[in-house]
Design an enzyme around this catalytic site. Structure first.
Site, PDB file in Angstrom:
ATOM      1  N   SER A 177       0.811  -1.285   0.130  1.00 44.42           N
ATOM      2  CA  SER A 177       0.186  -0.188   0.039  1.00 44.42           C
ATOM      3  C   SER A 177       0.638   1.300   0.063  1.00 44.42           C
ATOM      4  O   SER A 177       0.184   2.486  -0.047  1.00 44.42           O
ATOM      5  CB  SER A 177      -0.870  -0.026   1.100  1.00 44.42           C
ATOM      6  N   HIS A 191       1.523   3.887   6.876  1.00 50.34           N
ATOM      7  CA  HIS A 191       0.840   4.834   6.134  1.00 50.34           C
ATOM      8  C   HIS A 191       1.322   6.194   6.305  1.00 50.34           C
ATOM      9  O   HIS A 191       2.164   6.246   7.354  1.00 50.34           O
ATOM     10  CB  HIS A 191      -0.660   4.686   6.056  1.00 50.34           C
ATOM     11  N   ASP A 222      -7.792   6.093   4.884  1.00 49.62           N
ATOM     12  CA  ASP A 222      -7.870   5.197   5.853  1.00 49.62           C
ATOM     13  C   ASP A 222      -8.877   4.957   6.851  1.00 49.62           C
ATOM     14  O   ASP A 222      -8.944   3.909   7.624  1.00 49.62           O
ATOM     15  CB  ASP A 222      -6.450   5.003   6.989  1.00 49.62           C
TER      16      ASP A 222
END
Lengths: 172, 185
Positions: free
Chosen positions: B61, B100, B127
């Site tokens: 990701s 992230h 998210d």
């Protein structure tokens, strides 16, 4: 006793040590690069405010901006990519807010000059409450250096040279 | 060939069992290796103030910044976080931490509490879908640390161990056996 295993172990261990050593050297070789070479943001300013509306009690502004910057100075042989992003900075009552409006991944092989007009935001300028009206917003370009191996570090346009604009006092 | 090696190991083990002094030495040797590793880990935890100072990237990701198998070094001693920081966070009641990038920071100037929103570089949306049901923001306490360094490929071993748990026991067993039976000098 020099069995296959002892030899294999020695080779693997030495290989890993050498790899670690070279990785450290690669990271050290360009230490301080960002102090000597820094991209200059020629233009980053508001182009058009498309809308400022209330969405269920939360204020949301949509806008577009002009951006011109040559990112080549930030690159060196241990940089895999830059993560470039435009941040909107504003203050509301009791809150300091930083919101990313737009971002772009610039890889080492990509074109490093960004010269775009009227870029629409990727993420809306949305507040946690309904306090966007009449606020001063600073647009600042920042970038994050992603190395092939080594330390991550960030840099950005000086806040003093960043452009500001004021959102309208009424919804539009 | 494998049978030969195994026979040899069994023979060495038997010999070792007969020689108690040598056995004690080898066991202490093994314990030393295990405890050194543990000490390094705990030392890193202390310096970085993070409960897991080194993490392996398990998903794509964050590509192309980080790929599966890269390892990240985390630092958590600095309280302040900014937009653009790559952070590792953990959602309550979920085991696997996520790497992230921070998209939004809302800092309360009175209490110095922050509300954070994150997004993976390679994901299309932020998210919120990954957070606990109804959770809109992350807090500083959800963050295990900020990524400050990266080393490529090293985590591939961990990924292999994760995908094939049997490998874990085989590897640990083999290592233990060789440490016990190998001779110094």
């Amino acid at each position: 006793m020099h069995t296959v295993w002892v030899r294999l172990n020695a080779v693997v261990f030495f290989g890993l040590t050498a790899l670690l050593g070279f990785s450290c050297l690669a990271a050290l070789s360009k230490l301080g690069h960002s102090l000597r070479h820094k991209p200059v943001v020629e233009v980053l300013k508001l182009n058009t405010l498309r809308s400022l509306k209330s969405h269920g009690g939360y204020d949301r502004a949509l806008l577009s901006f002009d951006l011109m910057v040559d990112l080549a100075p930030a690159f060196h042989w241990n940089i895999k990519q830059l993560f470039v992003y435009v941040v909107a900075i504003y203050e509301t009552e009791g809150r300091n807010n930083q919101i990313v409006l737009w971002d772009k991944i610039v890889e080492a092989d990509d074109e490093k000059v960004i010269d775009e007009k009227n870029v629409f935001v990727k993420y809306a300028l949305s507040d946690q409450s309904d306090q966007l009206r009449g606020k001063d917003v600073t647009l600042q370009l920042q970038w994050d250096h992603m190395p092939i191996t080594g330390l991550l570090y960030m840099d950005g346009q000086a806040v003093e040279s960043a452009s500001k604009f004021r959102l309208p006092a009424e919804y539009q | 060939m494998i049978k030969d090696i195994l026979d040899k190991q069994v023979f060495e083990l038997k010999k070792l069992w007969a020689n108690k002094r040598q056995l004690t030495f080898q066991v202490l040797n093994l314990a030393m290796i295990v405890f050194s590793a543990l000490m390094i880990w705990k030392g890193l935890m202390f310096v970085t103030q993070s409960e897991s100072p080194v993490v392996v990237v398990l998903s794509g990701s964050m590509e192309p910044a980080f790929q599966r198998g890269d390892i990240l070094f985390l630092h958590n001693a600095v309280r302040e976080v900014h937009v653009g920081d790559v952070v590792v966070f953990k959602i309550k009641d979920r085991d696997i931490p996520i790497v992230h990038r921070i998209l939004k920071v809302h800092l309360d100037t009175d209490t110095f509490q922050v509300d954070l929103l994150t997004k993976g570089d390679n994901n299309r949306v932020d998210d919120r879908g990954l957070y606990a049901p109804g959770q809109l923001w992350l807090n500083r306490d959800d963050i295990l640390g900020k990524a400050v360094g990266t080393l490529r490929y090293v985590g591939m071993v961990t990924i292999a161990l994760n995908d094939y748990p049997v490998l874990k026991y085989v590897l640990v067993g083999m290592m233990g056996l060789f440490v016990l039976t190998s001779k110094e000098g």
